[in-house]
Motif scaffolding. Structure first.
Motif, PDB file in Angstrom:
ATOM      1  N   ILE A  10     -59.008  -4.998  -5.201  1.00  0.00           N
ATOM      2  CA  ILE A  10     -58.117  -5.924  -5.901  1.00  0.00           C
ATOM      3  C   ILE A  10     -57.054  -5.151  -6.677  1.00  0.00           C
ATOM      4  CG2 ILE A  10     -58.006  -7.600  -7.786  1.00  0.00           C
ATOM      5  CD1 ILE A  10     -60.737  -8.624  -6.834  1.00  0.00           C
ATOM      6  N   ALA A  11     -57.508  -4.109  -7.391  1.00  0.00           N
ATOM      7  CA  ALA A  11     -56.577  -3.314  -8.181  1.00  0.00           C
ATOM      8  C   ALA A  11     -55.490  -2.704  -7.295  1.00  0.00           C
ATOM      9  CB  ALA A  11     -57.339  -2.221  -8.929  1.00  0.00           C
TER      10      ALA A  11
ATOM     11  N   SER B 306     -58.210 -11.592  -1.261  1.00  0.00           N
ATOM     12  CA  SER B 306     -57.540 -10.397  -1.786  1.00  0.00           C
ATOM     13  C   SER B 306     -56.326 -10.021  -0.940  1.00  0.00           C
ATOM     14  CB  SER B 306     -58.520  -9.227  -1.898  1.00  0.00           C
ATOM     15  OG  SER B 306     -59.041  -8.908  -0.637  1.00  0.00           O
ATOM     16  N   ALA B 307     -56.314 -10.440   0.333  1.00  0.00           N
ATOM     17  CA  ALA B 307     -55.164 -10.130   1.187  1.00  0.00           C
ATOM     18  C   ALA B 307     -53.885 -10.779   0.665  1.00  0.00           C
ATOM     19  CB  ALA B 307     -55.439 -10.578   2.621  1.00  0.00           C
ATOM     20  N   GLN B 308     -54.009 -11.806  -0.170  1.00  0.00           N
ATOM     21  CA  GLN B 308     -52.815 -12.481  -0.699  1.00  0.00           C
ATOM     22  C   GLN B 308     -52.267 -11.768  -1.931  1.00  0.00           C
ATOM     23  OE1 GLN B 308     -52.207 -14.363   1.649  1.00  0.00           O
ATOM     24  NE2 GLN B 308     -54.354 -14.259   2.332  1.00  0.00           N
ATOM     25  N   LEU B 309     -53.117 -10.978  -2.572  1.00  0.00           N
ATOM     26  CA  LEU B 309     -52.666 -10.282  -3.782  1.00  0.00           C
ATOM     27  C   LEU B 309     -51.569  -9.287  -3.435  1.00  0.00           C
ATOM     28  CD1 LEU B 309     -56.122  -9.579  -5.452  1.00  0.00           C
ATOM     29  CD2 LEU B 309     -54.364 -11.150  -6.290  1.00  0.00           C
ATOM     30  N   GLY B 310     -50.583  -9.188  -4.285  1.00  0.00           N
ATOM     31  CA  GLY B 310     -49.501  -8.244  -4.052  1.00  0.00           C
ATOM     32  C   GLY B 310     -48.498  -8.720  -3.028  1.00  0.00           C
ATOM     33  N   PRO B 312     -45.581 -11.051  -2.366  1.00  0.00           N
ATOM     34  CA  PRO B 312     -44.709 -11.879  -3.209  1.00  0.00           C
ATOM     35  C   PRO B 312     -44.581 -13.319  -2.702  1.00  0.00           C
ATOM     36  CG  PRO B 312     -43.435 -10.251  -1.971  1.00  0.00           C
ATOM     37  CD  PRO B 312     -44.883  -9.904  -1.792  1.00  0.00           C
ATOM     38  N   GLN B 313     -44.789 -13.514  -1.404  1.00  0.00           N
ATOM     39  CA  GLN B 313     -44.653 -14.874  -0.877  1.00  0.00           C
ATOM     40  C   GLN B 313     -45.896 -15.721  -1.118  1.00  0.00           C
ATOM     41  OE1 GLN B 313     -43.582 -14.209   3.221  1.00  0.00           O
ATOM     42  NE2 GLN B 313     -41.398 -14.184   2.744  1.00  0.00           N
ATOM     43  N   PHE B 314     -47.062 -15.087  -1.174  1.00  0.00           N
ATOM     44  CA  PHE B 314     -48.282 -15.892  -1.141  1.00  0.00           C
ATOM     45  C   PHE B 314     -49.269 -15.682  -2.292  1.00  0.00           C
ATOM     46  CE2 PHE B 314     -46.948 -15.761   3.383  1.00  0.00           C
ATOM     47  CZ  PHE B 314     -46.709 -17.114   3.531  1.00  0.00           C
ATOM     48  N   GLN B 315     -49.039 -14.707  -3.150  1.00  0.00           N
ATOM     49  CA  GLN B 315     -50.015 -14.466  -4.223  1.00  0.00           C
ATOM     50  C   GLN B 315     -50.307 -15.743  -5.017  1.00  0.00           C
ATOM     51  OE1 GLN B 315     -49.864 -10.762  -6.400  1.00  0.00           O
ATOM     52  NE2 GLN B 315     -50.339 -11.772  -8.330  1.00  0.00           N
ATOM     53  N   GLN B 316     -49.276 -16.552  -5.198  1.00  0.00           N
ATOM     54  CA  GLN B 316     -49.424 -17.757  -6.020  1.00  0.00           C
ATOM     55  C   GLN B 316     -50.394 -18.788  -5.443  1.00  0.00           C
ATOM     56  OE1 GLN B 316     -45.807 -19.427  -7.996  1.00  0.00           O
ATOM     57  NE2 GLN B 316     -44.788 -17.958  -6.663  1.00  0.00           N
ATOM     58  N   THR B 354     -55.477 -22.271   4.687  1.00  0.00           N
ATOM     59  CA  THR B 354     -56.294 -22.016   5.881  1.00  0.00           C
ATOM     60  C   THR B 354     -55.779 -20.828   6.700  1.00  0.00           C
ATOM     61  OG1 THR B 354     -56.862 -24.340   5.895  1.00  0.00           O
ATOM     62  CG2 THR B 354     -57.380 -23.094   7.880  1.00  0.00           C
ATOM     63  N   PRO B 355     -54.496 -20.827   7.105  1.00  0.00           N
ATOM     64  CA  PRO B 355     -54.035 -19.662   7.862  1.00  0.00           C
ATOM     65  C   PRO B 355     -54.123 -18.362   7.060  1.00  0.00           C
ATOM     66  CG  PRO B 355     -52.219 -21.210   7.485  1.00  0.00           C
ATOM     67  CD  PRO B 355     -53.472 -21.869   7.009  1.00  0.00           C
ATOM     68  N   LEU B 356     -53.947 -18.442   5.740  1.00  0.00           N
ATOM     69  CA  LEU B 356     -53.982 -17.229   4.923  1.00  0.00           C
ATOM     70  C   LEU B 356     -55.395 -16.685   4.797  1.00  0.00           C
ATOM     71  CD1 LEU B 356     -51.455 -18.155   2.085  1.00  0.00           C
ATOM     72  CD2 LEU B 356     -51.104 -16.552   3.969  1.00  0.00           C
ATOM     73  N   LEU B 357     -56.348 -17.573   4.491  1.00  0.00           N
ATOM     74  CA  LEU B 357     -57.729 -17.106   4.326  1.00  0.00           C
ATOM     75  C   LEU B 357     -58.293 -16.611   5.647  1.00  0.00           C
ATOM     76  CD1 LEU B 357     -59.454 -19.627   1.867  1.00  0.00           C
ATOM     77  CD2 LEU B 357     -58.334 -17.463   1.371  1.00  0.00           C
ATOM     78  N   GLN B 358     -57.983 -17.325   6.719  1.00  0.00           N
ATOM     79  CA  GLN B 358     -58.522 -16.911   8.019  1.00  0.00           C
ATOM     80  C   GLN B 358     -57.689 -15.798   8.639  1.00  0.00           C
ATOM     81  OE1 GLN B 358     -59.301 -20.289  10.530  1.00  0.00           O
ATOM     82  NE2 GLN B 358     -60.689 -21.202   9.035  1.00  0.00           N
ATOM     83  N   GLN B 359     -56.551 -15.498   8.025  1.00  0.00           N
ATOM     84  CA  GLN B 359     -55.633 -14.497   8.553  1.00  0.00           C
ATOM     85  C   GLN B 359     -55.431 -14.701  10.045  1.00  0.00           C
ATOM     86  OE1 GLN B 359     -56.570 -10.591   6.648  1.00  0.00           O
ATOM     87  NE2 GLN B 359     -57.763 -11.868   5.286  1.00  0.00           N
ATOM     88  N   ASP B 360     -55.104 -15.939  10.381  1.00  0.00           N
ATOM     89  CA  ASP B 360     -54.954 -16.327  11.776  1.00  0.00           C
ATOM     90  C   ASP B 360     -53.706 -17.198  11.901  1.00  0.00           C
ATOM     91  OD1 ASP B 360     -55.180 -17.494  14.314  1.00  0.00           O
ATOM     92  OD2 ASP B 360     -56.615 -18.989  13.597  1.00  0.00           O
ATOM     93  N   MET B 361     -52.633 -16.599  12.414  1.00  0.00           N
ATOM     94  CA  MET B 361     -51.400 -17.376  12.556  1.00  0.00           C
ATOM     95  C   MET B 361     -51.376 -18.158  13.858  1.00  0.00           C
ATOM     96  SD  MET B 361     -49.921 -17.073   9.788  1.00  0.00           S
ATOM     97  CE  MET B 361     -48.665 -18.226  10.325  1.00  0.00           C
TER      98      MET B 361
END
Lengths: 268, 502
Positions: A10-11, B306-310, B312-316, B354-361
């Motif tokens: 995470i960090a 955690s893939a959404q962290l960092g 800029p388009q999807f962290q929120q 759903t697409p973000l968590l499954q990382q499946d476009m």
């Protein structure tokens, strides 16, 4: 994946080599200032009135009485509840405060079986005494769900099984929130989690000073009384009206798993 | 991709989307029920927000708290875990749904559990936990009334807050009759009272109570749960072991902050001032307590978050508090209901999450098209997540990864060529004008060919005029240089021609 890997991942995603150890500075502290200020201006009497309005809007029953007449008020509220449904067995928090309001005597006078939430009530001999009292009242059958439940339930503590059969629970909330009509009930020791949950009716008795304007003031009080939350009991419940559900065709149903009838006695 | 327990998901999330939509559009009860309930919830939210006052200020505060927490999630998660442990609880960090399932199974095995009473938990749906427990001979009973109905029907939730939004009383009576072994009438009161008695037995007998977590309070390691029915309290009061499964983003720093979130959540979800029960659970029962679980386990799940962290388009997207306000205002959700999305999360948040968590476009990414980009979801969101922007970013991502149909790619290539060149553009306009001739009747096209057929199914398409705007531009410019009075006169004359305000 262990904790260190989990937090490091995470960090890293957040642009740090390893997890942050120091608390980050915050630019906010809870609710908007305008709200804090507006609610802070409410006086004691306004808070009592606001609570009563919010509580009754949720179908809650309420009675206000001077503390010198606490027993009479509790008795009147119980009589009112008796008209709403079957009421023979009552579980109550075994706190000095509730004793001082005369709850055990009131129950006795109203010919109700009282179960104090205490260790001794869970001892086998207490259960026998309780059974005898029930037989006197002619209601010795166990609670329906309790009877249907299997041996796992039969092996649980007599106190827990007794509460399951009670019709009313009496609690003393730690604080009461006026603007939402909410009882803040701490559960520990002499006041169990089940008391305000298992019976079909709930009665809360409290002095008017316990009423605060908004939820955050409950937390302020708890911070002061429980070492900045370090010694908070394992269970704090905010109870806002009766148990309800709208899961069947959006039809409001009252009294699903928790009490369907809620009542309050405010002591001034 | 994980398997799904639902029998009402036809085909893949993306490849079956069209078929599911067709089917649901035939189901009048469902559409009416969803429209009725979402309307009611939306109206409730609006009036609760209005009554409360300064709603925009609250939304902004909610957004700031969520933004800060997610931006420092490493710190707050560490603090939360330390606090849970200091109060006698156990914490398990799980990277995937499978890890979380295995962790839960180990606890269940140790407790020799045969029955798990479940409070409402979307994360456990993400894990498909019920099916996995069943394989091991462990019954997991849903105790939220709506979820219980769906469990009997062997279906999955179609709304975050009202899971059985698509079921009517007769269907519920039928399910309960089967379970009760005696005829139950389609009356709300009787049905609810049957469920209450039946579920209480499960509360009393379950070895493990399982819940989600609405908010974890980092400063004290407190698990916050909200419920209107009280099932959340039951499963955290009677069973000897309480297991919490929570998404790793579900934190707030302090009690002061949770006051903000609880006010926003209840008003946004149902229009209540506060949910009936808000339970703050801090560790297992303590010395001298006579009820409450003896053991508390908190399973913290990543599962694609955690893939959404960092990013800029999807962290929120991790700011979401699962209030379902975006579902209730979505014109698409309103017509198709939750199951059409074919995933655990539905509506605008589901189409993004759903697409973000499954990382499946390829499959799940198709959900980004199940939206009109109207932005109502953003307007309704209590923490101001720009879902409509994210839907566009997802569509772009799907194109970039090459998962759009080749005809579409070719189409857009040509579109780009034509619109990028004056000569081509002019020629295409002329070609379209002459090409449409056989289709035009009374100035409109009623039945268009090819991909435009969808449009003319329920609408007409205006015919392309002989003179395009570009063609008229020189003349218009002359008119603009005239004095205002004569321009007004010319305009009104123009309106008079066909009675249409141009």
């Amino acid at each position: 994946m262990n904790e260190q890997q989990f937090l490091t991942q995470i960090a890293v995603r957040l642009g740090r080599a390893k997890p942050l150890q120091q608390p980050p500075a915050t630019m906010f502290n809870g609710v908007p200032d305008s709200y804090r200020k507006r609610m802070g201006q409410l006086g004691q009497e306004e808070c009592v009135q606001l609570f009563m309005d919010s509580w009754t809007a949720l179908t809650g029953l309420v009675r206000v009485a001077p503390v010198s007449q606490a027993a009479e008020a509790i008795s009147a509220s119980i009589a009112e509840l008796k008209e709403r449904g079957m009421l023979e067995r009552v579980v109550y928090a075994k706190t000095p405060e509730l004793q001082s309001y005369g709850v055990p005597q009131v129950l006795h006078e109203q010919r109700l079986v009282g179960v104090p939430w205490s260790e001794s009530a869970s001892a086998a001999d207490e259960e026998d005494a309780w059974k005898a009292a029930l037989e006197q009242l002619g209601t010795s059958e166990p609670g329906e769900a309790g009877a249907l439940a299997g041996e796992k339930w039969q092996a649980r503590s007599p106190l827990l099984r007794a509460v399951e059969r009670c019709h009313l629970g009496i609690v003393v909330p730690e604080a009461v929130v006026a603007n939402t009509g909410t009882l803040a009930v701490l559960s520990a020791g002499a006041q169990g989690r089940s008391v305000s949950l298992m019976p079909g009716m709930l009665l809360a008795v409290f002095p008017a000073e316990r009423i605060v304007a908004r939820m955050g003031e409950v937390f302020e009080r708890l911070r002061a009384s429980h070492g900045e939350m370090a010694s908070l009991p394992s269970s704090l419940n905010l109870i806002t009206g009766p148990s309800r559900s709208a899961d069947i065709e959006n039809d409001l149903t009252i009294g699903i798993h928790g009490p369907g009838i809620v009542s309050a006695v405010i002591l001034t | 991709m994980s398997t799904t327990s639902s029998n009402n998901v036809n085909g893949g999330i993306g490849s079956g989307l069209k078929q599911r939509t067709q089917e649901v559009l035939q189901n009048d009860f469902l559409r009416q029920a969803v429209a009725f309930t979402t309307d009611k919830l939306r109206t409730g939210r609006l009036s609760a927000a209005e009554q409360f006052g300064d709603w925009e200020e609250w939304r902004e505060r909610g957004r700031v708290i969520r933004e800060h927490t997610i931006a420092h999630l490493d710190y707050y998660l560490g603090q939360f875990a330390d606090q849970v442990r200091s109060r006698g609880g156990h914490v398990h960090f799980c990277g995937t749904g499978e890890d979380a399932v295995q962790t839960f199974l180990r606890i269940a095995e140790e407790k020799q559990a045969k029955l798990v009473a479940k409070g409402k938990s979307m994360v456990s749906e993400e894990m498909h936990l019920n099916d996995r427990l069943k394989e091991r001979g462990i019954d997991a009973i849903e105790t939220d009334l709506g979820e219980y109905i769906l469990q009997l029907a062997q279906e999955t939730p179609s709304h975050l807050i009202i899971p059985a939004i698509h079921k009517n009383k007769s269907q519920i009576a039928e399910l309960f009759t089967k379970e009760a072994g005696k005829k139950l009438p389609p009356e709300t009161k009787e049905l609810a009272s049957f469920a209450k008695r039946k579920l209480r037995q499960f509360f009393l007998e379950a070895e493990i109570g399982l819940t989600g977590c609405n908010f974890g309070i980092a400063e004290s390691g407190t698990v916050t749960l909200v419920s209107n029915e009280g099932n959340g309290r039951m499963v955290t009061t009677v069973p000897k072991t309480h297991v919490v499964v929570m998404g790793m983003e579900r934190l707030v720093p302090t009690f002061e902050d949770v006051e903000v979130m609880l006010n926003l959540l209840a008003r946004s979800a149902t229009g209540q001032k506060l949910t009936t029960y808000t339970s703050f659970i801090t560790g297992p029962r303590q010395e001298g307590d006579l009820d409450g679980p003896e053991e508390l386990h908190v399973i913290i799940l990543d599962n694609g978050r955690s893939a959404q962290l960092g990013d800029p388009q999807f962290q929120q997207v991790l700011h979401c508090i699962r209030c379902a306000a975006c579902l209730n205002v979505c014109p698409v959700y309103r017509h198709v209901g939750g199951h059409t999305y074919g995933s655990v999360y539905s509506g605008p948040i589901g189409a993004v999450l759903t697409p973000l968590l499954q990382q499946d476009m390829k499959e799940a990414g198709t959900l980004a098209y199940a939206s009109s980009l109207c932005g109502a979801c953003y307007e309704a969101c209590p923490v101001k997540i720009p879902l409509h922007d994210m839907l566009v970013y997802l569509r772009a991502r799907k194109v970039k990864e090459g998962f759009t149909p080749s005809a579409e790619r070719l189409g857009f290539k040509m579109f780009g060529k034509v619109f990028g060149n004056v000569k081509w553009y002019r020629m295409a306009g002329k070609a379209a004008y002459y090409g449409q001739k056989p289709l035009v009747r009374d100035g409109v096209i009623r039945k268009a060919p090819g991909p435009a057929a969808g449009w003319t199914k329920s609408r007409t398409f205006p015919a392309i005029p002989k003179q395009s705007f570009r063609d008229s531009w020189a003349e218009l410019q002359r008119e603009l240089q005239q004095d205002p009075a004569s321009r007004e006169a010319a305009a009104s004359e123009d309106r008079g021609k066909d009675g249409v305000d141009r």
